[in-house]
Design an enzyme around this catalytic site. Structure first.
Site, PDB file in Angstrom:
ATOM      1  N   ASP A 129     -10.083   3.003   1.275  1.00 50.54           N
ATOM      2  CA  ASP A 129     -10.342   2.583   2.725  1.00 50.54           C
ATOM      3  C   ASP A 129     -10.805   3.810   3.508  1.00 50.54           C
ATOM      4  O   ASP A 129     -11.635   3.574   4.668  1.00 50.54           O
ATOM      5  CB  ASP A 129      -8.839   2.306   3.503  1.00 50.54           C
ATOM      6  CG  ASP A 129      -8.431   0.803   2.924  1.00 50.54           C
ATOM      7  OD1 ASP A 129      -9.358  -0.205   2.461  1.00 50.54           O
ATOM      8  OD2 ASP A 129      -7.232   0.762   3.210  1.00 50.54           O
ATOM      9  N   LYS A 157       0.807  -1.390   0.001  1.00 50.72           N
ATOM     10  CA  LYS A 157       0.078   0.176   0.098  1.00 50.72           C
ATOM     11  C   LYS A 157       0.834   1.338   0.075  1.00 50.72           C
ATOM     12  O   LYS A 157       0.458   2.446  -0.496  1.00 50.72           O
ATOM     13  CB  LYS A 157      -1.198  -0.017   0.982  1.00 50.72           C
ATOM     14  CG  LYS A 157      -2.247  -0.899   0.838  1.00 50.72           C
ATOM     15  CD  LYS A 157      -3.035  -0.701   2.339  1.00 50.72           C
ATOM     16  CE  LYS A 157      -4.429  -1.663   1.929  1.00 50.72           C
ATOM     17  NZ  LYS A 157      -5.109  -1.354   3.063  1.00 50.72           N
TER      18      LYS A 157
HETATM   19  P1  NAP Z   1       0.010  -1.987  10.762  1.00 52.18           P
HETATM   20  O1  NAP Z   1       0.138  -0.864   9.794  1.00 52.18           O
HETATM   21  O2  NAP Z   1       0.769  -3.115  11.224  1.00 52.18           O
HETATM   22  O3  NAP Z   1      -0.609  -1.231  12.226  1.00 52.18           O
HETATM   23  C1  NAP Z   1      -0.813  -2.028  13.419  1.00 52.18           C
HETATM   24  C2  NAP Z   1      -0.652  -0.982  14.761  1.00 52.18           C
HETATM   25  O4  NAP Z   1      -1.333  -1.604  15.686  1.00 52.18           O
HETATM   26  C3  NAP Z   1       0.492  -0.302  15.088  1.00 52.18           C
HETATM   27  O5  NAP Z   1       0.322   0.946  15.518  1.00 52.18           O
HETATM   28  C4  NAP Z   1       1.052  -1.479  16.067  1.00 52.18           C
HETATM   29  O6  NAP Z   1       1.860  -0.724  17.067  1.00 52.18           O
HETATM   30  C5  NAP Z   1      -0.486  -1.784  16.666  1.00 52.18           C
HETATM   31  N1  NAP Z   1      -0.322  -2.928  17.557  1.00 52.18           N
HETATM   32  C6  NAP Z   1       0.014  -4.143  17.105  1.00 52.18           C
HETATM   33  N2  NAP Z   1      -0.100  -5.199  18.268  1.00 52.18           N
HETATM   34  C7  NAP Z   1      -0.370  -4.076  19.364  1.00 52.18           C
HETATM   35  C8  NAP Z   1      -0.661  -4.394  20.705  1.00 52.18           C
HETATM   36  N3  NAP Z   1      -0.439  -5.631  21.326  1.00 52.18           N
HETATM   37  N4  NAP Z   1      -1.023  -3.393  21.667  1.00 52.18           N
HETATM   38  C9  NAP Z   1      -1.211  -2.123  21.138  1.00 52.18           C
HETATM   39  N5  NAP Z   1      -0.726  -1.969  19.746  1.00 52.18           N
HETATM   40  C10 NAP Z   1      -0.508  -2.901  19.066  1.00 52.18           C
HETATM   41  O7  NAP Z   1      -1.516  -2.832  10.544  1.00 52.18           O
HETATM   42  P2  NAP Z   1      -2.829  -1.983   9.630  1.00 52.18           P
HETATM   43  O8  NAP Z   1      -2.636  -2.112   8.082  1.00 52.18           O
HETATM   44  O9  NAP Z   1      -2.894  -0.733   9.973  1.00 52.18           O
HETATM   45  O10 NAP Z   1      -3.893  -2.907  10.086  1.00 52.18           O
HETATM   46  C11 NAP Z   1      -4.361  -3.023  11.389  1.00 52.18           C
HETATM   47  C12 NAP Z   1      -5.663  -3.836  11.462  1.00 52.18           C
HETATM   48  O11 NAP Z   1      -6.665  -3.192  10.564  1.00 52.18           O
HETATM   49  C13 NAP Z   1      -5.511  -5.070  10.725  1.00 52.18           C
HETATM   50  O12 NAP Z   1      -6.252  -6.202  11.674  1.00 52.18           O
HETATM   51  C14 NAP Z   1      -6.360  -5.346   9.332  1.00 52.18           C
HETATM   52  O13 NAP Z   1      -6.792  -6.424   9.358  1.00 52.18           O
HETATM   53  C15 NAP Z   1      -7.358  -4.201   9.598  1.00 52.18           C
HETATM   54  N6  NAP Z   1      -7.539  -3.513   8.482  1.00 52.18           N
HETATM   55  C16 NAP Z   1      -9.191  -3.616   8.323  1.00 52.18           C
HETATM   56  C17 NAP Z   1      -9.563  -2.994   7.071  1.00 52.18           C
HETATM   57  C18 NAP Z   1     -11.081  -3.282   6.655  1.00 52.18           C
HETATM   58  O14 NAP Z   1     -11.471  -3.022   5.391  1.00 52.18           O
HETATM   59  N7  NAP Z   1     -11.813  -3.484   7.383  1.00 52.18           N
HETATM   60  C19 NAP Z   1      -8.565  -2.176   6.031  1.00 52.18           C
HETATM   61  C20 NAP Z   1      -7.273  -2.063   6.583  1.00 52.18           C
HETATM   62  C21 NAP Z   1      -6.840  -2.728   7.592  1.00 52.18           C
HETATM   63  P3  NAP Z   1       3.377  -0.665  16.987  1.00 52.18           P
HETATM   64  O15 NAP Z   1       3.780   0.178  15.552  1.00 52.18           O
HETATM   65  O16 NAP Z   1       4.162  -0.436  18.285  1.00 52.18           O
HETATM   66  O17 NAP Z   1       3.900  -2.058  16.604  1.00 52.18           O
END
Ligand code: NAP
Length: 301
Positions: A123, A86
């Site tokens: 999104d 992305k």
């Molecule tokens: P990402 O860029 O990896 O970001 C994840 C975030 O969560 C980071 O800030 C990370 O913090 C934090 N995190 C991870 N584990 C944690 C924990 N145990 N406690 C507190 N914070 C934690 O991932 P993303 O692309 O944003 O996606 C995140 C989620 O959104 C996924 O589950 C994805 O499936 C979902 N999503 C859904 C849609 C939809 O259409 N519904 C679209 C996009 C994403 P750190 O930086 O400290 O690791």
């Protein structure tokens, strides 16, 4: 090997729909095998009678540029981009919509008449859709500071919600958020309890609670405990961007406590609907067909 069906049947186009003039749409990611998007888009295209096919393209990071040039060469009419591309797709595009540039990520790409690709971020639209009609100025707390959080922040600001606070555990992404959106308040994860009583919209953008294929445990996790959820403002909305499982433990607890839950499946469906409509020149698309196809395809956990 035994052939099932007659030779006449085998000569039939797949699904009766693929022909010499079928146009291609697709999804570029790594992995793509578990994506709900092909089922969702192909169901909508079939219902609309459109001669298009939406195909998953697994593309490793080192092949992204070659793959995108190849998609142009074979006249693909548009494609979605998912993890891990992305952000990496940005330098390969000729045009990037301003809000996608602010978020720093593109999930939908379409061809420009003069050649080259344009990128947008549906999104944001998908995130916003279930919140339309919400009164402005609702105090919002976003959990997590990654890519999905950035789309959620842009969406919340477009809706006029606020103050918008983001709780994260790593300082650098929080700093980057403040640089893009100075009006956003960032909160250290350890101190988020202090802000829960003022929160009327809670958005989980962390992957905590998401089912991973092959795992039997992570569906039990929630980013906040029941005790923390109890601190939220009465009547709060709890929006979890995760959609496997559906509902997540967070949303199950939120419903039990009388809050309004919103599933990430709705964001997924709505971002897809917005992308499909864009590729088809602004035509309305059958969102309910897409929702049902996505629900049907959800893994049973
Ligand atoms: P990402 O860029 O990896 O970001 C994840 C975030 O969560 C980071 O800030 C990370 O913090 C934090 N995190 C991870 N584990 C944690 C924990 N145990 N406690 C507190 N914070 C934690 O991932 P993303 O692309 O944003 O996606 C995140 C989620 O959104 C996924 O589950 C994805 O499936 C979902 N999503 C859904 C849609 C939809 O259409 N519904 C679209 C996009 C994403 P750190 O930086 O400290 O690791």
């Amino acid at each position: 090997m035994t052939l099932k069906g007659s030779l006449e049947e085998l000569a039939e186009p797949v699904d009766g729909r693929i022909s010499g003039s079928t146009q291609l749409l697709g999804l570029v990611g790594d992995p793509v095998a578990h994506s709900l998007s092909p089922a969702m888009h192909n169901a909508a295209l079939a219902a609309m009678g459109e001669n298009y096919c939406y195909v998953p393209f697994p593309v490793a990071p080192e092949h992204l540029a070659t793959a995108v040039a190849g998609l142009a060469a074979i006249g693909v009419r548009g494609f979605n981009v998912t993890i891990p591309h992305k952000q990496a797709i940005l330098p390969l595009l000729s045009q990037i919509e301003a809000r996608a540039a602010a978020v720093g990520a593109v999930n939908t790409v379409y061809p420009l008449p003069e050649g080259g690709w344009a990128g947008t971020n549906t999104d944001i639209d998908g995130f916003v859709q279930p919140l339309l009609g919400l009164e402005k100025g609702i105090p919002t707390l976003i959990l997590g500071s990654g890519g999905a959080a950035r789309a959620a922040i842009q969406g919340c600001l477009e809706l006029g919600l606020g103050p918008v606070r983001v709780a994260g555990r790593s300082p650098n992404p929080l700093l980057a958020l403040r640089q893009t959106w100075p009006q956003v308040e960032t909160v250290n994860w350890a101190e988020l309890d202090r802000y829960l009583p003022q929160t009327r919209l809670l958005v989980n953008t962390t992957p905590v609670g998401m089912h991973k294929p092959g795992s039997h445990t992570n569906g039990e996790l929630s980013p906040l405990s029941r005790e923390q959820l109890c601190l939220l403002s009465p009547g709060a909305i709890v929006y979890d961007l995760i959609y496997v499982p559906d509902p997540t433990p967070l949303l199950r607890m939120a419903a039990e406590l009388g809050y309004t839950p919103i599933s990430g499946l709705e964001m997924l469906v709505q971002q897809g609907a917005k992308a499909l409509s864009l590729w088809l020149g602004g035509k309305p698309v059958p969102v309910e067909v897409m929702r049902q196809a996505a629900q049907h395809q959800l893994p049973q956990i």
